[in-house]
Design a protein around this motif. Structure first.
Motif, short mmCIF file in Angstrom:
data_model
loop_
_atom_site.label_atom_id
_atom_site.label_comp_id
_atom_site.label_asym_id
_atom_site.label_seq_id
_atom_site.Cartn_x
_atom_site.Cartn_y
_atom_site.Cartn_z
N VAL A 66 52.58 -27.69 63.05
CA VAL A 66 52.19 -28.13 64.86
C VAL A 66 53.88 -28.32 64.92
O VAL A 66 54.92 -28.69 64.25
CB VAL A 66 51.59 -29.42 64.81
CG1 VAL A 66 52.26 -30.18 63.82
CG2 VAL A 66 51.46 -30.17 66.22
N SER A 67 54.34 -27.66 66.74
CA SER A 67 55.34 -28.36 66.95
C SER A 67 55.16 -28.80 67.89
O SER A 67 54.94 -28.79 69.04
CB SER A 67 55.95 -27.32 67.63
OG SER A 67 56.12 -26.30 66.89
N VAL A 68 55.62 -30.36 68.04
CA VAL A 68 55.61 -31.58 69.13
C VAL A 68 56.46 -31.41 70.04
O VAL A 68 58.14 -31.30 70.25
CB VAL A 68 55.71 -32.94 68.29
CG1 VAL A 68 55.87 -33.84 69.90
CG2 VAL A 68 54.81 -33.03 67.45
N LEU A 69 55.89 -30.90 71.16
CA LEU A 69 57.03 -30.18 72.55
C LEU A 69 57.99 -31.28 73.24
O LEU A 69 57.09 -32.56 73.23
CB LEU A 69 56.42 -30.13 73.61
CG LEU A 69 55.50 -28.23 73.11
CD1 LEU A 69 54.78 -27.79 74.12
CD2 LEU A 69 55.84 -27.40 72.44
N SER A 70 58.79 -31.09 73.67
CA SER A 70 60.25 -32.05 74.28
C SER A 70 59.60 -31.70 76.14
O SER A 70 58.89 -31.06 76.15
CB SER A 70 61.23 -30.91 73.88
OG SER A 70 62.02 -30.27 74.62
N ALA A 71 59.77 -32.71 76.47
CA ALA A 71 59.34 -33.04 77.75
C ALA A 71 60.39 -31.58 79.47
O ALA A 71 59.95 -30.18 80.00
CB ALA A 71 60.21 -33.46 78.87
N GLU A 72 60.65 -31.01 78.35
CA GLU A 72 61.58 -29.58 78.61
C GLU A 72 61.21 -28.39 77.97
O GLU A 72 61.05 -26.44 78.79
CB GLU A 72 63.12 -29.16 77.92
CG GLU A 72 64.28 -30.13 78.29
CD GLU A 72 64.33 -29.75 79.49
OE1 GLU A 72 63.98 -29.34 80.56
OE2 GLU A 72 64.28 -32.05 80.21
N GLN A 73 59.96 -28.16 77.63
CA GLN A 73 59.05 -27.06 76.70
C GLN A 73 57.60 -27.13 77.57
O GLN A 73 56.31 -26.91 77.35
CB GLN A 73 58.57 -27.32 75.77
CG GLN A 73 59.86 -27.16 74.71
CD GLN A 73 60.26 -27.73 73.26
OE1 GLN A 73 59.66 -28.60 72.90
NE2 GLN A 73 60.82 -26.75 72.79
N LYS A 74 56.79 -27.31 79.23
CA LYS A 74 55.85 -27.88 79.92
C LYS A 74 55.81 -26.26 80.06
O LYS A 74 54.42 -26.06 79.94
CB LYS A 74 56.53 -28.07 81.85
CG LYS A 74 56.56 -29.69 81.24
CD LYS A 74 56.39 -30.40 82.71
CE LYS A 74 56.77 -31.48 82.76
NZ LYS A 74 57.32 -31.82 83.89
N VAL A 107 56.56 -21.55 64.24
CA VAL A 107 57.10 -23.09 64.79
C VAL A 107 58.03 -22.82 66.02
O VAL A 107 59.04 -21.96 66.19
CB VAL A 107 57.79 -23.85 63.06
CG1 VAL A 107 58.66 -24.93 64.18
CG2 VAL A 107 56.99 -23.78 62.12
N VAL A 108 57.69 -23.60 67.14
CA VAL A 108 58.38 -24.05 68.02
C VAL A 108 59.65 -24.57 68.00
O VAL A 108 59.89 -25.48 67.27
CB VAL A 108 57.66 -23.89 69.34
CG1 VAL A 108 58.33 -24.29 70.22
CG2 VAL A 108 56.64 -22.87 69.87
N VAL A 112 60.53 -32.28 69.88
CA VAL A 112 60.77 -33.14 69.21
C VAL A 112 61.03 -33.17 67.94
O VAL A 112 61.41 -33.67 67.14
CB VAL A 112 60.09 -34.27 69.56
CG1 VAL A 112 59.89 -35.43 69.53
CG2 VAL A 112 59.71 -34.46 71.34
N THR A 113 59.84 -32.65 67.44
CA THR A 113 59.76 -32.76 66.13
C THR A 113 58.48 -31.07 65.49
O THR A 113 58.30 -31.11 66.34
CB THR A 113 59.53 -33.48 65.18
OG1 THR A 113 58.72 -33.15 63.32
CG2 THR A 113 57.76 -34.30 65.77
N ALA A 114 58.65 -30.63 64.37
CA ALA A 114 57.90 -29.71 63.85
C ALA A 114 57.28 -29.63 62.39
O ALA A 114 58.28 -30.06 61.37
CB ALA A 114 58.29 -28.28 64.11
N LEU A 115 56.16 -29.88 61.98
CA LEU A 115 55.84 -29.89 60.55
C LEU A 115 54.98 -28.73 59.99
O LEU A 115 54.65 -28.40 61.21
CB LEU A 115 54.60 -31.25 60.27
CG LEU A 115 55.49 -32.52 61.68
CD1 LEU A 115 54.53 -33.27 60.92
CD2 LEU A 115 56.35 -33.65 60.27
N GLU A 116 54.99 -28.91 58.89
CA GLU A 116 53.90 -27.71 57.88
C GLU A 116 53.02 -28.92 57.41
O GLU A 116 53.19 -29.27 56.90
CB GLU A 116 54.56 -27.13 57.29
CG GLU A 116 55.44 -25.56 57.93
CD GLU A 116 56.02 -24.40 58.18
OE1 GLU A 116 55.80 -23.88 56.94
OE2 GLU A 116 57.16 -25.52 57.12
N ALA A 117 51.87 -28.03 57.21
CA ALA A 117 50.78 -28.95 56.90
C ALA A 117 49.66 -28.06 55.67
O ALA A 117 49.82 -27.19 56.48
CB ALA A 117 49.67 -29.52 57.61
#
Length: 159
Positions: A66-74, A107-108, A112-117
């Motif tokens: 999961v890649s939590v996107l930043s404001a620049e990644q709309k 992974v993008v 903001v952050t990215a995790l593997e699960a």
């Protein structure tokens, strides 16, 4: 729009892209229902539409990213939310990304952050499925990046 749908549209949710590698292909989707569940052990949860293809894959493939996107990644969020979208590799063409070493999912980068699960429990919940997962690793954290949120049906920058 139902009163419930309207009410829930008032709740901001972080915009994330969940990806999974299924043999020869990579699949992903934009979600706003990703959250941490436990710190010890580190557990997260994602909620997916029960009839969706990504949900079907996560029922077969335990490891995902999961890649939590930043404001620049709309634009990334919009591409992964589009109906009839192609594979994740095509959606990420020209966007910095890499393959997670623990999940083999894409992974993008620059979010903001990215995790593997790894999914440990699946819970049917109405028309959705909850995937509870053990965090295998944190790929990166950028505390300076402004997160992208979805509020009232629109992507918005936070911060």
């Amino acid at each position: 729009m139902s009163a419930f749908t309207e009410a829930m549209a008032q709740v901001a949710g972080a915009v994330s892209v969940v990806t999974v590698r299924d043999g020869r292909d990579d699949v992903g989707a934009t979600v706003t229902t990703f959250t941490s569940i436990s710190l010890d052990p580190p557990l997260v949860m994602v909620s997916l539409a029960g009839g969706g293809y990504l949900n079907e894959l996560l029922l077969r493939c335990d490891r995902w990213a999961v890649s939590v996107l930043s404001a620049e990644q709309k634009a990334v969020a919009s591409r992964f939310a589009a109906a009839g979208r192609p594979g994740a590799r095509l959606l990420l063409a020209g966007t910095p990304h890499h393959r997670g070493p623990l999940s083999e999912a894409l992974v993008v980068e620059k979010g903001v952050t990215a995790l593997e699960a790894e999914t440990t429990q699946v819970v049917p919940a109405g028309d959705h499925t909850l995937h509870l997962a053990r965090v295998l690793g944190v790929d990166y954290v950028d505390a300076a990046a402004a997160p992208l949120v979805r509020l009232r049906g629109r992507y918005r920058a936070l911060g």
